[in-house]
Write a protein that holds these residues in place. Structure first.
Motif, PDB file in Angstrom:
ATOM      1  N   PRO A   1     -85.523  -5.913  18.437  1.00 33.51           N
ATOM      2  CA  PRO A   1     -86.938  -5.812  18.839  1.00 33.51           C
ATOM      3  C   PRO A   1     -87.839  -5.294  17.726  1.00 33.51           C
ATOM      4  O   PRO A   1     -89.036  -5.562  17.726  1.00 33.51           O
ATOM      5  N   ASP A   2     -87.254  -4.553  16.764  1.00 36.87           N
ATOM      6  CA  ASP A   2     -88.033  -4.005  15.657  1.00 36.87           C
ATOM      7  C   ASP A   2     -88.112  -4.955  14.466  1.00 36.87           C
ATOM      8  O   ASP A   2     -88.645  -4.595  13.409  1.00 36.87           O
ATOM      9  N   GLY A   3     -87.565  -6.176  14.606  1.00 42.34           N
ATOM     10  CA  GLY A   3     -87.603  -7.151  13.527  1.00 42.34           C
ATOM     11  C   GLY A   3     -86.510  -6.990  12.495  1.00 42.34           C
ATOM     12  O   GLY A   3     -86.467  -7.742  11.522  1.00 42.34           O
ATOM     13  N   ARG A   4     -85.591  -6.038  12.696  1.00 42.64           N
ATOM     14  CA  ARG A   4     -84.502  -5.802  11.753  1.00 42.64           C
ATOM     15  C   ARG A   4     -83.215  -6.417  12.279  1.00 42.64           C
ATOM     16  O   ARG A   4     -82.986  -6.487  13.491  1.00 42.64           O
ATOM     17  N   ASP A   5     -82.357  -6.831  11.350  1.00 37.88           N
ATOM     18  CA  ASP A   5     -81.103  -7.475  11.722  1.00 37.88           C
ATOM     19  C   ASP A   5     -80.083  -6.473  12.244  1.00 37.88           C
ATOM     20  O   ASP A   5     -80.004  -5.329  11.766  1.00 37.88           O
ATOM     21  N   ARG A   6     -79.287  -6.946  13.199  1.00 42.14           N
ATOM     22  CA  ARG A   6     -78.112  -6.233  13.688  1.00 42.14           C
ATOM     23  C   ARG A   6     -76.926  -7.194  13.631  1.00 42.14           C
ATOM     24  O   ARG A   6     -77.094  -8.414  13.679  1.00 42.14           O
ATOM     25  N   ILE A   7     -75.732  -6.618  13.545  1.00 38.93           N
ATOM     26  CA  ILE A   7     -74.524  -7.400  13.716  1.00 38.93           C
ATOM     27  C   ILE A   7     -73.829  -6.912  14.971  1.00 38.93           C
ATOM     28  O   ILE A   7     -73.698  -5.701  15.199  1.00 38.93           O
ATOM     29  N   VAL A   8     -73.473  -7.841  15.849  1.00 33.68           N
ATOM     30  CA  VAL A   8     -72.730  -7.517  17.060  1.00 33.68           C
ATOM     31  C   VAL A   8     -71.327  -8.103  16.904  1.00 33.68           C
ATOM     32  O   VAL A   8     -71.142  -9.170  16.305  1.00 33.68           O
ATOM     33  N   PHE A   9     -70.340  -7.416  17.445  1.00 33.15           N
ATOM     34  CA  PHE A   9     -68.959  -7.841  17.257  1.00 33.15           C
ATOM     35  C   PHE A   9     -68.086  -7.136  18.283  1.00 33.15           C
ATOM     36  O   PHE A   9     -68.501  -6.153  18.915  1.00 33.15           O
ATOM     37  N   HIS A  10     -66.872  -7.642  18.454  1.00 32.23           N
ATOM     38  CA  HIS A  10     -65.956  -6.993  19.374  1.00 32.23           C
ATOM     39  C   HIS A  10     -64.930  -6.161  18.604  1.00 32.23           C
ATOM     40  O   HIS A  10     -64.676  -6.377  17.429  1.00 32.23           O
ATOM     41  N   GLY A  11     -64.353  -5.194  19.306  1.00 31.54           N
ATOM     42  CA  GLY A  11     -63.245  -4.400  18.781  1.00 31.54           C
ATOM     43  C   GLY A  11     -62.361  -3.987  19.947  1.00 31.54           C
ATOM     44  O   GLY A  11     -62.839  -3.800  21.066  1.00 31.54           O
TER      45      GLY A  11
ATOM     46  N   ASP B   1     -68.984  -1.300  27.227  1.00 29.41           N
ATOM     47  CA  ASP B   1     -67.588  -0.893  27.368  1.00 29.41           C
ATOM     48  C   ASP B   1     -66.918  -1.776  28.421  1.00 29.41           C
ATOM     49  O   ASP B   1     -66.656  -1.362  29.551  1.00 29.41           O
ATOM     50  N   HIS B   2     -66.660  -3.002  28.021  1.00 30.01           N
ATOM     51  CA  HIS B   2     -66.117  -4.026  28.905  1.00 30.01           C
ATOM     52  C   HIS B   2     -65.445  -5.074  28.025  1.00 30.01           C
ATOM     53  O   HIS B   2     -65.815  -5.236  26.861  1.00 30.01           O
ATOM     54  N   ASP B   3     -64.469  -5.780  28.538  1.00 34.20           N
ATOM     55  CA  ASP B   3     -63.831  -6.854  27.779  1.00 34.20           C
ATOM     56  C   ASP B   3     -64.843  -7.978  27.577  1.00 34.20           C
ATOM     57  O   ASP B   3     -65.115  -8.756  28.499  1.00 34.20           O
ATOM     58  N   PHE B   4     -65.411  -8.079  26.366  1.00 31.43           N
ATOM     59  CA  PHE B   4     -66.530  -8.975  26.095  1.00 31.43           C
ATOM     60  C   PHE B   4     -66.365  -9.532  24.684  1.00 31.43           C
ATOM     61  O   PHE B   4     -67.116  -9.214  23.762  1.00 31.43           O
TER      62      PHE B   4
ATOM     63  N   VAL C   1     -86.100 -10.643  26.490  1.00 28.68           N
ATOM     64  CA  VAL C   1     -84.751 -10.395  26.997  1.00 28.68           C
ATOM     65  C   VAL C   1     -83.713 -10.997  26.056  1.00 28.68           C
ATOM     66  O   VAL C   1     -83.839 -12.152  25.626  1.00 28.68           O
ATOM     67  N   PHE C   2     -82.701 -10.208  25.737  1.00 26.49           N
ATOM     68  CA  PHE C   2     -81.557 -10.690  24.976  1.00 26.49           C
ATOM     69  C   PHE C   2     -80.455 -11.078  25.954  1.00 26.49           C
ATOM     70  O   PHE C   2     -80.115 -10.319  26.858  1.00 26.49           O
ATOM     71  N   HIS C   3     -79.897 -12.278  25.748  1.00 25.39           N
ATOM     72  CA  HIS C   3     -78.808 -12.779  26.580  1.00 25.39           C
ATOM     73  C   HIS C   3     -77.548 -12.838  25.726  1.00 25.39           C
ATOM     74  O   HIS C   3     -77.553 -13.446  24.650  1.00 25.39           O
ATOM     75  N   ALA C   4     -76.483 -12.213  26.183  1.00 27.72           N
ATOM     76  CA  ALA C   4     -75.207 -12.237  25.477  1.00 27.72           C
ATOM     77  C   ALA C   4     -74.190 -13.026  26.290  1.00 27.72           C
ATOM     78  O   ALA C   4     -74.143 -12.927  27.523  1.00 27.72           O
ATOM     79  N   TYR C   5     -73.375 -13.803  25.594  1.00 24.75           N
ATOM     80  CA  TYR C   5     -72.335 -14.630  26.214  1.00 24.75           C
ATOM     81  C   TYR C   5     -71.012 -14.302  25.531  1.00 24.75           C
ATOM     82  O   TYR C   5     -70.979 -13.977  24.343  1.00 24.75           O
ATOM     83  N   ALA C   6     -69.919 -14.402  26.290  1.00 22.94           N
ATOM     84  CA  ALA C   6     -68.626 -14.010  25.726  1.00 22.94           C
ATOM     85  C   ALA C   6     -67.492 -14.811  26.342  1.00 22.94           C
ATOM     86  O   ALA C   6     -67.632 -15.454  27.395  1.00 22.94           O
ATOM     87  N   THR C   7     -66.351 -14.737  25.685  1.00 21.28           N
ATOM     88  CA  THR C   7     -65.099 -15.363  26.112  1.00 21.28           C
ATOM     89  C   THR C   7     -64.735 -14.931  27.531  1.00 21.28           C
ATOM     90  O   THR C   7     -65.140 -13.875  28.011  1.00 21.28           O
ATOM     91  N   ASN C   8     -63.932 -15.767  28.195  1.00 20.79           N
ATOM     92  CA  ASN C   8     -63.541 -15.550  29.590  1.00 20.79           C
ATOM     93  C   ASN C   8     -63.024 -14.136  29.852  1.00 20.79           C
ATOM     94  O   ASN C   8     -62.407 -13.499  28.981  1.00 20.79           O
ATOM     95  N   SER C   9     -63.283 -13.660  31.067  1.00 27.76           N
ATOM     96  CA  SER C   9     -62.717 -12.394  31.550  1.00 27.76           C
ATOM     97  C   SER C   9     -62.939 -12.328  33.051  1.00 27.76           C
ATOM     98  O   SER C   9     -63.936 -12.853  33.567  1.00 27.76           O
ATOM     99  N   GLY C  10     -62.011 -11.725  33.758  1.00 26.96           N
ATOM    100  CA  GLY C  10     -62.169 -11.536  35.197  1.00 26.96           C
ATOM    101  C   GLY C  10     -62.274 -12.823  35.979  1.00 26.96           C
ATOM    102  O   GLY C  10     -62.925 -12.849  37.036  1.00 26.96           O
TER     103      GLY C  10
END
Length: 420
Positions: free
Chosen positions: A258-268, A10-13, A24-33
């Motif tokens: 981690p369970d070998g199944r696909d996920r989709i990540v996205f912003h809203g 729950d952050h501008d990401f 470890v999963f590393h996520a990167y996102a558009t500028n903020s703060g």
């Protein structure tokens, strides 16, 4: 009931990109703060820790030093460290262009490589939204020419271009894959993500104006890496397909959990920022299905037994199924679930039934799921040609399922069903 996609940060990401390094999963996102590029970490994709530092503290010498113009980072492990491809404003051409930085660690800091952008077709509006794809020991970059910028009025193409393995230089000419040509896309396509599943190359992308509810995610499919790509008839994720639970879903990435199944990540959109969401992702014969995003199945395309297709101008595709009137009448839909559990079923119907006294009356269809009786779907009176939706909760297994609607009480016609 049908679950909305989880809000996991729950952050501008905006414009998330995810890389796994060990556990470890590393996520990167558009500028903020004030940070050029944001960074967060997780071990399960659901619980994230936001990094206070800027993992791209310095831009390339070619770029205007403004954090608010740094967008859509793409990070990958090339075997000898990590590469980041990012969008920033080119000083020379005053267009958004793609640059490169490298780091020994996914935690950064990433340091710029080169004195000029990696990709910068100024005459086509510049270049944004890098992503990477590998196959057969070769790496490719996908990107969008920013033709909708700056009142240029140019087409926006998604391109595929070969690069060196570390992604710091291009090694061949770009190939155009798709451009904006569907009404829902409005004046642009962007944010390409390419994956290969079940022998299909699936190109996910976002379209329409990024700053509102019309922003959405679609996909196109090809049997060949270079295309041609055939677009799906409807978007994959929209504000409406999530019943308003996510506004303007886009900037997507695909990650294996981690369970070998696909996920989709996205912003809203949430307030003034774009928060991070995640949903289960399945593949229906090579086409993506997102848990929680409704998929429409036309009744006239279902398997019919003792029922008939008729022209119906008010129905969604101009046709509907009627004459579901006999004891053995049945309409069978083959539907796909990205993961098992409870799903919302919405049935679009018309009911002009009258009771024995000639008064408007409710009707039903019997419902079965994978051959098991699941009760009835109830339809209030609407009149023939007036279409409404009736909702039920059904339990589905992962993968393909059969939902059947058969003769119940009185009479009703079917336009389509939607499964979340």
């Amino acid at each position: 009931m049908n679950r909305p996609p989880p809000l996991v940060l729950d952050h501008d990401f905006a414009d998330p990109d995810i890389v796994r390094d060990g556990g470890v999963f590393h996520a990167y996102a558009t500028n903020s703060g004030g940070r050029h590029v944001q960074h967060a970490t997780s071990r399960d994709l659901r619980h994230w820790t936001l990094d206070d530092s800027d993992v791209l503290p310095t831009l390339g010498a070619w770029a205007v030093p403004r954090p608010d113009l740094v967008w859509a980072p793409e990070v990958f492990d090339h075997g000898g460290g990590f590469t980041m491809q990012y969008t920033a404003r080119d000083r020379a051409g005053d267009r958004q262009c793609i640059g490169v930085a490298r780091s020994a660690s996914p935690d950064g800091p990433f340091r710029p490589v080169g004195d000029v952008p990696l990709i910068c077709p100024a005459q086509e509006g510049g270049a944004i939204d890098a992503s990477t794809f590998t196959e057969g020991g070769r790496r490719y970059i996908l990107w969008k020419n920013d033709g909708n910028c700056c009142h240029l009025g140019k087409d926006t193409w998604l391109h595929l271009q070969p690069t060196s393995w570390d992604g710091t230089r291009v090694t061949g000419e770009p190939i155009r894959l798709i451009r904006q040509d569907q009404p829902w896309e409005n004046h642009l396509v962007e944010a390409p993500t390419l994956v290969k599943r079940a022998g299909h190359y699936v190109l996910l992308y976002s379209a329409n104006a990024y700053d509102g509810s019309a922003y959405a995610t679609g996909y196109a499919v090809s049997r060949s890496l270079a295309g041609p790509y055939a677009k799906a008839p409807r978007p994959l994720m929209t504000t409406s397909s999530f019943s308003g639970a996510v506004r303007g879903p886009g900037g997507q990435d695909v990650v294996t959990g981690p369970d070998g199944r696909d996920r989709i990540v996205f912003h809203g959109w949430k307030g003034a920022g774009r928060a991070l969401h995640m949903a289960d992702l399945g593949w229906a014969d090579g086409c993506p299905v997102v848990r929680g995003s409704k998929v429409l199945y036309q009744a006239e395309s279902a398997h019919l037994h003792s029922a008939a297709v008729r022209d119906a101008p008010e129905a969604s595709d101009g046709r509907a199924v009627g004459h579901i009137d006999d004891p053995d009448s049945r309409v069978e839909f083959r539907v796909f679930a990205a993961s098992a559990g409870s799903h919302r079923l919405s049935v679009r119907f018309a009911n002009g039934s009258l009771d024995t006294a000639g008064a408007p009356a409710a009707a039903t269809h019997r419902l079965s799921v994978n051959g098991t009786d699941a009760g009835a779907v109830h339809y209030p009176h609407t009149s023939w040609g007036t279409w409404r939706s009736a909702d039920r909760t059904v339990t589905l297994k992962t993968g393909w399922n059969t939902i059947a609607l058969s003769k119940g009480s009185l009479f009703a016609e079917l336009d389509h069903i939607e499964v979340g």
